[in-house]
Write a protein that holds these residues in place. Sequence first.
Motif, mmCIF file in Angstrom:
data_model
loop_
_atom_site.group_PDB
_atom_site.id
_atom_site.type_symbol
_atom_site.label_atom_id
_atom_site.label_comp_id
_atom_site.label_asym_id
_atom_site.label_seq_id
_atom_site.Cartn_x
_atom_site.Cartn_y
_atom_site.Cartn_z
ATOM 1 N N TYR A 176 -66.121 13.220 27.807
ATOM 2 C CA TYR A 176 -66.063 11.956 27.231
ATOM 3 C C TYR A 176 -65.372 11.871 25.926
ATOM 4 N N TRP A 177 -64.893 13.299 25.373
ATOM 5 C CA TRP A 177 -63.970 13.397 24.529
ATOM 6 C C TRP A 177 -62.636 12.640 24.628
ATOM 7 N N LEU A 178 -62.353 12.621 25.995
ATOM 8 C CA LEU A 178 -60.991 11.881 26.354
ATOM 9 C C LEU A 178 -61.034 10.331 25.988
ATOM 10 N N LEU A 179 -62.005 9.691 25.906
ATOM 11 C CA LEU A 179 -62.256 8.425 25.554
ATOM 12 C C LEU A 179 -61.859 8.041 24.200
ATOM 13 N N GLU A 180 -61.947 8.918 23.299
ATOM 14 C CA GLU A 180 -61.476 8.574 21.822
ATOM 15 C C GLU A 180 -60.105 8.791 21.648
ATOM 16 N N GLU A 181 -59.459 9.908 22.360
ATOM 17 C CA GLU A 181 -58.188 10.084 22.413
ATOM 18 C C GLU A 181 -57.274 9.154 23.097
ATOM 19 N N PHE A 182 -57.758 8.607 24.267
ATOM 20 C CA PHE A 182 -56.846 8.078 25.274
ATOM 21 C C PHE A 182 -57.789 7.019 25.886
ATOM 22 N N PRO A 183 -58.111 5.838 24.887
ATOM 23 C CA PRO A 183 -58.998 4.699 25.265
ATOM 24 C C PRO A 183 -58.491 3.986 26.461
ATOM 25 N N ARG A 184 -57.096 4.155 26.890
ATOM 26 C CA ARG A 184 -56.553 3.212 28.047
ATOM 27 C C ARG A 184 -57.120 3.940 29.328
ATOM 28 N N LEU A 185 -57.703 5.113 29.289
ATOM 29 C CA LEU A 185 -58.289 5.569 30.326
ATOM 30 C C LEU A 185 -59.470 4.928 31.121
ATOM 31 N N GLY A 186 -60.245 4.328 29.723
ATOM 32 C CA GLY A 186 -61.546 3.385 30.307
ATOM 33 C C GLY A 186 -62.685 4.185 30.490
ATOM 34 N N PHE A 187 -63.792 3.683 30.276
ATOM 35 C CA PHE A 187 -65.080 4.394 30.419
ATOM 36 C C PHE A 187 -65.359 4.820 31.958
ATOM 37 N N ASP A 188 -65.035 3.710 32.775
ATOM 38 C CA ASP A 188 -65.408 4.046 34.154
ATOM 39 C C ASP A 188 -64.667 5.134 34.584
ATOM 40 N N ARG A 189 -63.283 5.334 34.435
ATOM 41 C CA ARG A 189 -62.544 6.525 34.661
ATOM 42 C C ARG A 189 -62.877 7.647 34.280
ATOM 43 N N VAL A 190 -63.275 7.765 32.878
ATOM 44 C CA VAL A 190 -63.637 9.029 32.577
ATOM 45 C C VAL A 190 -65.222 9.411 32.828
ATOM 46 N N ASP A 191 -65.899 8.429 33.040
ATOM 47 C CA ASP A 191 -67.360 8.523 33.759
ATOM 48 C C ASP A 191 -67.155 8.997 35.362
ATOM 49 N N GLY A 192 -66.136 8.762 35.833
ATOM 50 C CA GLY A 192 -65.913 9.279 37.352
ATOM 51 C C GLY A 192 -65.651 11.011 37.078
ATOM 52 N N VAL A 193 -64.850 11.081 36.031
ATOM 53 C CA VAL A 193 -64.527 12.662 35.867
ATOM 54 C C VAL A 193 -65.887 13.353 35.489
ATOM 55 N N ALA A 194 -66.801 12.662 34.514
ATOM 56 C CA ALA A 194 -67.865 13.398 34.336
ATOM 57 C C ALA A 194 -68.752 13.675 35.263
ATOM 58 N N ARG A 195 -68.694 12.727 36.316
ATOM 59 C CA ARG A 195 -69.596 12.909 37.545
ATOM 60 C C ARG A 195 -69.139 14.095 38.314
ATOM 61 N N LYS A 196 -67.864 14.248 38.370
ATOM 62 C CA LYS A 196 -67.231 15.357 39.149
ATOM 63 C C LYS A 196 -67.654 16.564 38.643
ATOM 64 N N LEU A 197 -67.858 16.732 37.256
ATOM 65 C CA LEU A 197 -68.070 17.942 36.499
ATOM 66 C C LEU A 197 -69.664 18.158 36.339
ATOM 67 N N GLY A 198 -70.598 17.126 37.229
ATOM 68 C CA GLY A 198 -71.929 17.376 37.044
ATOM 69 C C GLY A 198 -72.771 16.749 36.241
ATOM 70 N N VAL A 199 -72.029 15.895 35.125
ATOM 71 C CA VAL A 199 -72.950 15.123 33.970
ATOM 72 C C VAL A 199 -73.752 13.940 34.735
ATOM 73 N N SER A 200 -75.001 13.952 34.566
ATOM 74 C CA SER A 200 -75.967 13.207 35.024
ATOM 75 C C SER A 200 -76.055 11.805 34.374
ATOM 76 N N PRO A 201 -76.198 10.712 35.203
ATOM 77 C CA PRO A 201 -76.513 9.278 34.630
ATOM 78 C C PRO A 201 -77.365 9.166 33.523
ATOM 79 N N ASP A 202 -78.142 10.069 33.176
ATOM 80 C CA ASP A 202 -79.215 9.656 32.005
ATOM 81 C C ASP A 202 -78.740 10.746 31.150
ATOM 82 N N SER A 203 -77.553 11.549 31.132
ATOM 83 C CA SER A 203 -77.480 12.595 30.076
ATOM 84 C C SER A 203 -77.136 12.068 28.624
#
Length: 619
Positions: A51-78
């Motif tokens: 989620y560090w990407l959101l601060e530097e590249f806000p145009r990515l949007g939360f949903d897209r970075v959230d998808g990256v996090a899921r691929k890396l195994g970050v749980s929904p309630d993390s």
Amino acid sequence: MDTLNNITKISQVTPEVTWFLRNLGFSNYYIIKIYDLVGDAAIGLTEDNPYWLLEEFPRLGFDRVDGVARKLGVSPDSHLRLEAAVAYGLRSYVAEGHTFAPLDEFCIKAAEFLDADTGLVRDVIEDMSFSGDVQLTNLDGRPVLYFYGYYRAECTIAGKLAALAEPAGGLPPVAGNPLALIKKAAAERGIELSGQQTTAVMNSLVSGVSIITGGPGTGKTTIINSLIYIMEESGLKVAVAAPTGRAAKRIMETSGHFACTVHRLLEYYYDEETGYMSFGKNSEDPLNYNAVIIDEASMLDLMLTEALCNALKPGTRLILVGDADQLPSVGAGNVLADLIDSDYFFTTRLTEIYRQSTESRIVVNAHRINGGESPVYGEDFLLVKEDKQQAILDKIAEIAQKLPAGSAQVLTPVKKGILGSANMNARLQQVFNPPEEGKTELEFGSRIFRVGDRVMQIKNDYRLEYRVGRKSPGQFDSRTDGDTGKGIFNGEIGEVKGIDTQLRTVTVLYDDERWVEYSYVKLDEIELAYAVTVHKSQGSEFPVVIMPMTWFPPVLATRSLIYTAVTRGKEQVIIVGNPDYLEKMVANNQSRSRNSGLKERLVGMYGFYLSEKVFIKKK
């Protein structure tokens, strides 16, 4: 956005980073941007917290970075995910100009967004407040949520300005009776000050903090010039600044006194260690001036005002000059309006229009609009009737084509749609700067940049390097030509002076002879500026302003917006469209309220008021 250009540039990224980011779904464009920013650390940073990407590249949007996090195994309630969502949501409030979010409202929205329980969101916010990332506090009897920096800024500004307003050691005196000095200055300069102008100058001479507000033609420039004259004749050292380069340049032209941007006055620089903008002038090394005059003060946002207040030493006179009826700053906060509404500082409201200004329908109509009255039309304030949006755009293009090159600026309330700035720029580029044989151009997504284009920086970039000089960067001898610096700010307008189609770079010349070379992956920071939103036009003046008039969302179709647009025109304003919508806009005095606590902090901390009437009685 992947292009052949990126294939040559992507080779500079290490294979490990390329493979890692590509497997997460990033295009070559973003792989290059991420690598340019953090290099090989991209892998570790993203694995630790994507989620560090959101601060530097806000145009990515939360949903897209959230998808990256899921691929890396970050749980929904993390907690990483929940904290990122809170920060992302709070940044959306800041982007709309708010300095805080009502806590209950925010928690409900965040819970819906995350499909989580509101209690869980509150728990995460409390944890973030303990770590110092956010501030939970009560304001006006309700719980609110700040980023800590904005909370600190409001408290700092309130405390610093109160101390400046009543300095313990007093103010450096002027050389004589203030009223006598005003009369002498007017006589020596061959001018006559009105009663309101005299009061404004008097308040500024005897007060630690004073505010002068008024519309066009009310003599704000004359007041500034009189203050500079009197104070410098008294041996006081005076600084004059404005939030934008164009506004500062205009002060120099009208006063003959050096003026600069507030950023330059405060000696801003990019701090490599913290990754944020810093200022060389601050509480440890304050400005060495007896008086600081800030013009176009309605454009001061909260964070810049905090930096200014930190740099003012006790006993400095601070004089804020601006038009409180214009739209508020692009950045978060509502500083000028809050200071005026607090009633804590001497404020002079200028309502009298100078005789020569009454000859301008632009000035007359600005005041009519501000008072809720319909404008009157004439040669310098034209109405061209059209109905359909496409017909309005066609007519604007036709009018613009007949005007002298570089004289017209199209202003619009919106970014999207037929009459939004993006679509209008594509059309107006064909009018102002059409393709020609031998004229270099570069395609970037849906945009085309050509040599000669008018462009605008659309985000603050404190890392962006510029070189100062009369020659383009390609002609510089680094041993003899030009100083370098960093920082190009949201809303600055420049001209494309060079394009390298091999390196895919665009060179832009900004005010003060600052040359910036944009690499391909930086081109998302500029856009064409033949048409800009009214909000982005603040602080600028143009010979001719053209504005479409049709149905716009009521939250944008306001009196303050049309007033701000009209006051940008210097010689002529041309309204193209349906006059019925203009009438509705003038009648709509609802402004988009901003969540801001500065006024309440001033009122709550000190609990008493100063007013112009009290001051006049003391005289």
